[in-house]
Design an enzyme around this catalytic site. Sequence first.
Site, PDB file in Angstrom:
ATOM      1  N   TYR A 200      56.852  31.234   3.115  1.00 45.83           N
ATOM      2  CA  TYR A 200      58.051  32.053   3.216  1.00 45.83           C
ATOM      3  C   TYR A 200      58.337  32.649   4.591  1.00 45.83           C
ATOM      4  O   TYR A 200      59.408  33.202   4.819  1.00 45.83           O
ATOM      5  CB  TYR A 200      58.011  33.152   2.156  1.00 45.83           C
TER       6      TYR A 200
ATOM      7  N   PHE B 278      55.816  39.815 -10.376  1.00 43.48           N
ATOM      8  CA  PHE B 278      57.073  39.452 -11.035  1.00 43.48           C
ATOM      9  C   PHE B 278      57.415  37.997 -10.757  1.00 43.48           C
ATOM     10  O   PHE B 278      58.507  37.541 -10.948  1.00 43.48           O
ATOM     11  CB  PHE B 278      58.221  40.358 -10.562  1.00 43.48           C
TER      12      PHE B 278
END
Length: 431
Positions: free
Chosen positions: A145, A431
């Site tokens: 990322y 999450f």
Amino acid sequence: MTTGATTTGPTGHATSSVAAAATTAELRVLRQDDWDTWYDTLLRAFGGVPESAEEREMWSRLLPYERSVGAWDGAELVGTAGAFDFRLTVPGGASVPAAGVTMVGVSATHRRRGVLTSMMRRQLDDVRTWGEPLAVLTASEPVIYGRFGYAAAAFGLHAEIDTSRVRLSVPAGTDGVRLRYVDPRAGLDACEAVYARTVDRRPGTLARRPGWERLGVLEAEAAQDGASPVQCVLAERDGEVTGYARYRVRPEYTDAGHNGRVLLQDLAGLDPVSEAALWRFLFGIDLTTSLKVRGRPLDEAWQHQVSDIRRCGLKVRDSLYVRLVDVGAALEARTYQAPVDVVLEVEDAFCPWNAGRWRLSGGPKGAVCERTADAADLALSVRELGAAYLGGVSLAALGAAGRVDELRQGALAEAAVGFGSPVAPWLPHGF
């Protein structure tokens, strides 16, 4: 979650490699009718291990379909990406809208074709349109990322504590805390009320919408490795619930006797004595000799209460990754622990609307961040801003690593102090 080219989700985030060929995949907003295919594609990207019906149903209810996309190669779904609509605590205690990037995955058959890049491009454009200044994620593979502007901004502490040898010295008043067992599901509301009161205490904490409380009682791994189902203990003071701990126990036996392990799932307290009472309880559970904890705050008090820190097996691991989608709005949303007045020359190739010079003027009561033509004091990329944003990574350390250039003498030290946080940022759950 992520794999092949990338994925992120309930268990993590991504695995991928740089795209070498242009993608022909078409991006479409997720429709409810496509959920099962979409989620199966994601799970396969993470190895194909099935989840319980309860867990699968929970994620289908929590994920906003209109904020999620699928990449289609003709009739075949080959990529997934979603974004929860979170509110994230930042230094100063404000709760800021943030896109929680999740369930990112690319089929192994479509690696190196630009599928991931196209989804990240679409997603950040959408986040900007939604008016959310931040995007956050957890990464199954950190290498992925950075090229999209994300950087590790919060870290978690792992420990394997030898409770047969390590003792806990608790603060005065701990004996006044009452502990009682409660059925984990029956205690959900009480635990969630405690959690809600702790949200503004640490940068990185997520304000939870209804439905997220179920994350704490999923039984999907109840029998894994011989561990018990989730158990829950509440802490009470003067008749009020002031803390909770959820954990599992894995019994083990040797010729020398019992050698069980306590596996902490989550713990929260409204005051130091409630927290201390819960930790002391976990240290003293009968027939156990160790306590395993994962992803706790780096500066949590129990580390200063143990008799032997060396027998606690401490490890630090990256946790929450932050990406500034709107530099000006993001830097204005937080406060600064010391006065700061600095011009930042920001590089951001993936989101060029952030590139250029910004004057940040702020302090403990608030901040203003606006475009400027003034000479720059510091030069850095949006990744360094993301790393330092929650106060857990020092701009001075990034400067020493060659990641921040000081163009005005003294500017780096000034900014480093201002960007810091008196408490370590922390992500309580994935999450």
